[in-house]
Scaffold this motif. Structure first.
Motif, PDB file in Angstrom:
ATOM      1  N   SER A   1       0.776  -1.228   0.000  1.00  0.00           N
ATOM      2  CA  SER A   1       0.000   0.000   0.000  1.00  0.00           C
ATOM      3  C   SER A   1       0.811   1.283   0.000  1.00  0.00           C
ATOM      4  CB  SER A   1      -0.888   0.032   1.245  1.00  0.00           C
ATOM      5  OG  SER A   1      -1.415  -1.229   1.489  1.00  0.00           O
ATOM      6  N   ASP A   2       0.213   2.318  -0.582  1.00  0.00           N
ATOM      7  CA  ASP A   2       0.707   3.676  -0.369  1.00  0.00           C
ATOM      8  C   ASP A   2       0.243   4.128   1.008  1.00  0.00           C
ATOM      9  OD1 ASP A   2       1.820   3.871  -2.936  1.00  0.00           O
ATOM     10  OD2 ASP A   2      -0.173   4.261  -3.761  1.00  0.00           O
ATOM     11  N   ARG A   3      -1.013   3.820   1.297  1.00  0.00           N
ATOM     12  CA  ARG A   3      -1.547   4.116   2.623  1.00  0.00           C
ATOM     13  C   ARG A   3      -2.371   2.935   3.103  1.00  0.00           C
ATOM     14  NH1 ARG A   3      -4.964   9.189   3.355  1.00  0.00           N
ATOM     15  NH2 ARG A   3      -5.639   8.723   1.230  1.00  0.00           N
ATOM     16  N   VAL A   4      -2.352   2.727   4.407  1.00  0.00           N
ATOM     17  CA  VAL A   4      -3.152   1.661   5.003  1.00  0.00           C
ATOM     18  C   VAL A   4      -4.199   2.316   5.882  1.00  0.00           C
ATOM     19  CG1 VAL A   4      -3.123  -0.407   6.465  1.00  0.00           C
ATOM     20  CG2 VAL A   4      -1.152   0.129   5.018  1.00  0.00           C
ATOM     21  N   CYS A   5      -5.414   1.794   5.780  1.00  0.00           N
ATOM     22  CA  CYS A   5      -6.516   2.333   6.555  1.00  0.00           C
ATOM     23  C   CYS A   5      -6.957   1.199   7.482  1.00  0.00           C
ATOM     24  CB  CYS A   5      -7.604   2.705   5.551  1.00  0.00           C
ATOM     25  SG  CYS A   5      -9.055   3.385   6.239  1.00  0.00           S
ATOM     26  N   VAL A   6      -6.672   1.337   8.767  1.00  0.00           N
ATOM     27  CA  VAL A   6      -6.975   0.245   9.693  1.00  0.00           C
ATOM     28  C   VAL A   6      -8.373   0.428  10.277  1.00  0.00           C
ATOM     29  CG1 VAL A   6      -6.200  -1.091  11.683  1.00  0.00           C
ATOM     30  CG2 VAL A   6      -4.533   0.110  10.258  1.00  0.00           C
ATOM     31  N   PHE A   7      -9.186  -0.605  10.136  1.00  0.00           N
ATOM     32  CA  PHE A   7     -10.557  -0.578  10.644  1.00  0.00           C
ATOM     33  C   PHE A   7     -10.618  -1.309  11.969  1.00  0.00           C
ATOM     34  CE2 PHE A   7     -13.675   0.895   7.445  1.00  0.00           C
ATOM     35  CZ  PHE A   7     -12.803   1.184   6.419  1.00  0.00           C
ATOM     36  N   ASN A   8     -11.417  -0.771  12.878  1.00  0.00           N
ATOM     37  CA  ASN A   8     -11.722  -1.503  14.095  1.00  0.00           C
ATOM     38  C   ASN A   8     -13.125  -1.133  14.528  1.00  0.00           C
ATOM     39  OD1 ASN A   8     -11.287  -3.189  16.306  1.00  0.00           O
ATOM     40  ND2 ASN A   8     -10.639  -1.473  17.579  1.00  0.00           N
ATOM     41  N   ASP A   9     -13.948  -2.157  14.729  1.00  0.00           N
ATOM     42  CA  ASP A   9     -15.264  -1.929  15.277  1.00  0.00           C
ATOM     43  C   ASP A   9     -16.081  -0.921  14.457  1.00  0.00           C
ATOM     44  OD1 ASP A   9     -17.127  -2.591  17.111  1.00  0.00           O
ATOM     45  OD2 ASP A   9     -16.437  -1.213  18.674  1.00  0.00           O
ATOM     46  N   GLY A  10     -15.994  -1.014  13.134  1.00  0.00           N
ATOM     47  CA  GLY A  10     -16.804  -0.160  12.276  1.00  0.00           C
ATOM     48  C   GLY A  10     -16.250   1.220  12.014  1.00  0.00           C
ATOM     49  N   GLU A  11     -15.090   1.515  12.617  1.00  0.00           N
ATOM     50  CA  GLU A  11     -14.525   2.855  12.423  1.00  0.00           C
ATOM     51  C   GLU A  11     -13.108   2.745  11.881  1.00  0.00           C
ATOM     52  OE1 GLU A  11     -16.310   5.621  15.919  1.00  0.00           O
ATOM     53  OE2 GLU A  11     -14.951   4.041  16.544  1.00  0.00           O
ATOM     54  N   ILE A  12     -12.628   3.856  11.310  1.00  0.00           N
ATOM     55  CA  ILE A  12     -11.227   3.886  10.918  1.00  0.00           C
ATOM     56  C   ILE A  12     -10.410   4.205  12.161  1.00  0.00           C
ATOM     57  CG2 ILE A  12      -9.492   5.081   9.547  1.00  0.00           C
ATOM     58  CD1 ILE A  12     -11.547   5.522   7.405  1.00  0.00           C
ATOM     59  N   ALA A  13      -9.539   3.272  12.551  1.00  0.00           N
ATOM     60  CA  ALA A  13      -8.727   3.487  13.746  1.00  0.00           C
ATOM     61  C   ALA A  13      -7.548   4.399  13.437  1.00  0.00           C
ATOM     62  CB  ALA A  13      -8.247   2.160  14.303  1.00  0.00           C
ATOM     63  N   GLN A  14      -6.946   4.231  12.270  1.00  0.00           N
ATOM     64  CA  GLN A  14      -5.838   5.084  11.859  1.00  0.00           C
ATOM     65  C   GLN A  14      -5.591   4.913  10.360  1.00  0.00           C
ATOM     66  OE1 GLN A  14      -2.323   4.687  14.326  1.00  0.00           O
ATOM     67  NE2 GLN A  14      -1.084   5.992  12.989  1.00  0.00           N
ATOM     68  N   VAL A  15      -5.259   6.004   9.699  1.00  0.00           N
ATOM     69  CA  VAL A  15      -4.874   5.938   8.288  1.00  0.00           C
ATOM     70  C   VAL A  15      -3.487   6.504   8.166  1.00  0.00           C
ATOM     71  CG1 VAL A  15      -5.578   6.460   5.926  1.00  0.00           C
ATOM     72  CG2 VAL A  15      -7.203   6.727   7.773  1.00  0.00           C
ATOM     73  N   GLY A  16      -2.654   5.865   7.372  1.00  0.00           N
ATOM     74  CA  GLY A  16      -1.330   6.428   7.179  1.00  0.00           C
ATOM     75  C   GLY A  16      -0.480   5.530   6.320  1.00  0.00           C
ATOM     76  N   SER A  17       0.732   6.005   6.034  1.00  0.00           N
ATOM     77  CA  SER A  17       1.648   5.191   5.256  1.00  0.00           C
ATOM     78  C   SER A  17       2.035   3.984   6.102  1.00  0.00           C
ATOM     79  CB  SER A  17       2.885   6.012   4.912  1.00  0.00           C
ATOM     80  OG  SER A  17       3.607   6.253   6.097  1.00  0.00           O
ATOM     81  N   PRO A  18       2.478   2.896   5.467  1.00  0.00           N
ATOM     82  CA  PRO A  18       2.914   1.727   6.233  1.00  0.00           C
ATOM     83  C   PRO A  18       3.934   2.099   7.309  1.00  0.00           C
ATOM     84  CG  PRO A  18       2.777   1.164   3.924  1.00  0.00           C
ATOM     85  CD  PRO A  18       2.489   2.642   4.031  1.00  0.00           C
ATOM     86  N   VAL A  19       4.885   2.979   6.964  1.00  0.00           N
ATOM     87  CA  VAL A  19       5.909   3.357   7.928  1.00  0.00           C
ATOM     88  C   VAL A  19       5.307   4.082   9.125  1.00  0.00           C
ATOM     89  CG1 VAL A  19       7.954   4.795   8.286  1.00  0.00           C
ATOM     90  CG2 VAL A  19       7.710   3.475   6.174  1.00  0.00           C
TER      91      VAL A  19
END
Lengths: 264, 362
Positions: free
Chosen positions: B201-219
């Protein structure tokens, strides 16, 4: 040990063959009788002759009845297949208790005695002043044929992956295109089997046709019944043999078709 | 190539909230992964972008055009499914040509484009085969070819490599990434495999419990997690409770003196000041924790702790030591030397640099 098993299998085999014979032989008995020269239904036949077949093909009443039956059966087949396929598609997308209830209602004509159904239809169509019309016979027989098309198509939809339709939609195919290009080719064996059953249900059907048909719309089974009321003619045996032949042919074709589409 | 924006997307089923207020901007040509545990809402969100389900609230735009209520076949998206979803009654070439036929592309043009795209996915000359005659990896290549042949504005991939074995998965990860870069196609990629998300990915969007927990570059996700969930879900982390003793201004940020639960002290840079006595969580990656021999030098920028090694898991290039601090907290450390099994049951000293500590709210 091995001997006992072999004995068991021989006994089982004999029993199974007896059952099959019991099921099939009476039906096949009419075939030799139909080729009998004697004017009474007699077995074994005394002299071979095609006179009862000739009698059938030269009698306008029989020919008209055959034509009526074919036309009715074809119409019922088309109606039951189209309605049944649409119902099955809808059912396959349903979840919850309503689905079981609906399937139960659709197959209820298989459970209710046909006489009761025919009587109910008679009173229903009487209210609509439709008794004695061709439409009434068609609709009545469609009710009877519908369970077969719904169950067959629904069965083949069970193994149809729902994601194929989703895939088709992302690729730009609307619902109608998706049905004709993707769904229908894949569930075709179920549709064909359902259509064949629908045809045979209607072609064989006697009680509804007897109750609802008007004069001049005599179907083949009703014509056979009428003939037998007067006298037992071996022509009946000839007709029965031909109907049996057509039925067997239809199933052979269906099996061959099923095998071909499986091999594909 | 198109820009995708999700604005405050909600999806509720009865009382259950599957997706809660998801907003995301995906730039043209960007590769964004949806990562999360099952039931976190990532697939539901993807299905709403595809148009299979409609959101309870919010809207979805492609290049500014609102597609929230547009049916899937009018969205001009491409999608690759986990089960490939090839049409079994059509051969490979017919499968790939299907979206072109839906767009009334003429025969010659269609044949040329099918052949081009088959070349791209490395299946040249396989057009006459039926899907069932191909291996899983080949089937997925066909599915990818079919999803890109008409140059859709957005490419959606729903765990496309989930059914493949590890080696093939890694090879296809690179190939998909290369194809995506080459075509510059905006891509949403759903996966529950964090390695896959970080690799591609260029960016990863981590989901938890129906919400975006954090979006950002892999690093940034790996090195600067914003919550305990992210620190534990993306990679492994050790969590130690920490109490703030004092914070002083230091350059742009603040330097805080912490007392960790093992009574070790550490000076850690923070972006905000904390008042003395604040309870925080200090998160440290196992690979930053090293074994040290008895005489290893004291250093202000290093935290030292003693731990009892409970067991050692051999993993080839590294081994993982699992131990317990005097406070009872579990700790795991990565050792790159191979003969660490002998430490099992012994008390060892562990150390890690203070700048590898990530401070999280409790």
């Amino acid at each position: 040990m091995l001997d006992r098993r072999r004995n068991t299998s021989i006994k089982t085999s004999i029993f199974a063959h007896c059952v099959i014979a019991f099921l099939v032989v009476p039906t096949l008995m009419v075939i030799p009788i139909s080729f009998n020269d004697n004017q009474y239904l007699k077995f074994p036949p005394t002299d071979l002759s095609l006179r009862w077949y000739e009698e059938f093909w030269s009698n306008p009443d029989w020919l008209r009845a055959t034509w009526t039956s074919l036309l009715t059966a074809c119409t019922v087949t088309v109606l039951a297949t189209v309605l049944g396929t649409m119902a099955a598609l809808g059912l396959s997308r349903m979840v919850g208790p309503g689905k079981k209830l609906l399937i139960g209602l659709i197959i209820s004509p298989l459970i209710v005695p046909t006489v009761s159904l025919a009587l109910a239809l008679y009173f229903f169509f009487a209210k609509l002043h439709m008794v004695g019309t061709w439409v009434a016979v068609i609709l009545g027989q469609t009710v009877l044929a519908l369970p077969f098309t719904v169950l067959n198509v629904h069965g083949s939809l069970q193994s149809f992956p729902a994601t194929l339709e989703r895939a088709a939609s992302t690729l730009g195919a609307g619902p109608v295109t998706t049905f004709f290009r993707i769904t229908m080719p894949i569930i075709r064996p179920g549709i064909v089997a359902g259509a064949l059953f629908a045809f045979l249900v209607s072609f064989d059907e006697f009680i509804i046709a007897l109750f609802l048909a008007g004069p001049g719309m005599t179907t083949l089974p009703v014509q056979m019944w009428n003939t037998m009321q007067l006298y037992i003619s071996p022509t009946i045996a000839a007709v029965s043999s031909m109907i049996t032949g057509i039925t067997i042919l239809a199933f052979v074709l269906m099996t061959a078709f099923g095998r071909r589409s499986k091999a594909k | 190539m198109a820009k995708l924006s999700l604005t405050n997307i909600w999806k509720t089923y009865g009382g259950a909230q599957a997706v809660r207020g998801v907003s995301l901007e995906v730039e043209s040509g960007e590769f964004v992964s949806f990562l999360g545990p099952s039931g976190s809402g990532k697939t539901t969100t993807l299905s709403m972008v595809a148009g299979f389900i409609s959101p309870t609230g919010g809207n979805i735009r492609i290049d500014g055009r609102d597609i929230t209520n547009v049916p899937p076949h009018q969205r001009n998206i491409g999608m690759v499914f986990q089960d490939y979803s090839l049409f079994p009654h059509m051969n490979v070439a017919q499968n790939v040509a299907f979206p072109l036929a839906m767009r009334s592309v003429d025969k010659a043009d269609s044949a040329r484009r099918v052949s081009d795209v088959m070349e791209i996915v490395g299946l040249h000359g396989m057009g006459q085969r039926l899907p069932i005659e191909l291996s899983g990896g080949q089937q997925q290549r066909v599915a990818i070819a079919r999803a890109i042949v008409y140059q859709p504005q957005i490419l959606l991939m729903d765990e496309p490599l989930g059914a493949l074995d590890r080696l093939l998965r890694e090879r296809l990860q690179l190939e998909i990434k290369q194809i995506q870069k080459r075509l510059g196609i905006t891509t949403l990629y759903v996966t529950h495999d964090q390695g896959e998300a970080l690799t591609m990915s260029d960016r990863v969007c981590v989901f938890n419990d129906g919400e975006i927990a954090q979006v950002g570059s892999p690093v940034s996700l790996y090195e600067r997690p914003e919550s305990r969930f992210i620190a534990g879900f993306v990679g492994e982390s050790n969590f130690l409770s920490a109490t703030v003793e004092d914070c002083v201004r230091c350059g742009d940020g603040w330097q805080c003196l912490l007392v960790l639960e093992c009574s070790a002290k550490a000076k850690v840079l923070a972006s905000q000041p904390f008042s003395a006595g604040t309870q925080l969580t200090a998160s440290i990656r196992p690979e930053h924790i090293r074994l040290c021999s008895v005489d290893c030098a004291e250093d202000a920028n290093t935290v030292f702790v003693t731990a009892k090694v409970n067991d050692v898991v051999y993993r080839g290039e590294t081994s993982t030591l699992r131990g317990q601090l005097e406070s009872g907290a579990e700790i795991s450390a990565r050792a790159t030397v191979t003969d660490v099994a002998r430490f099992t049951g012994e008390t060892v000293r562990l150390r890690w640099p203070t700048d590898k500590i990530v401070l999280l709210n409790k």
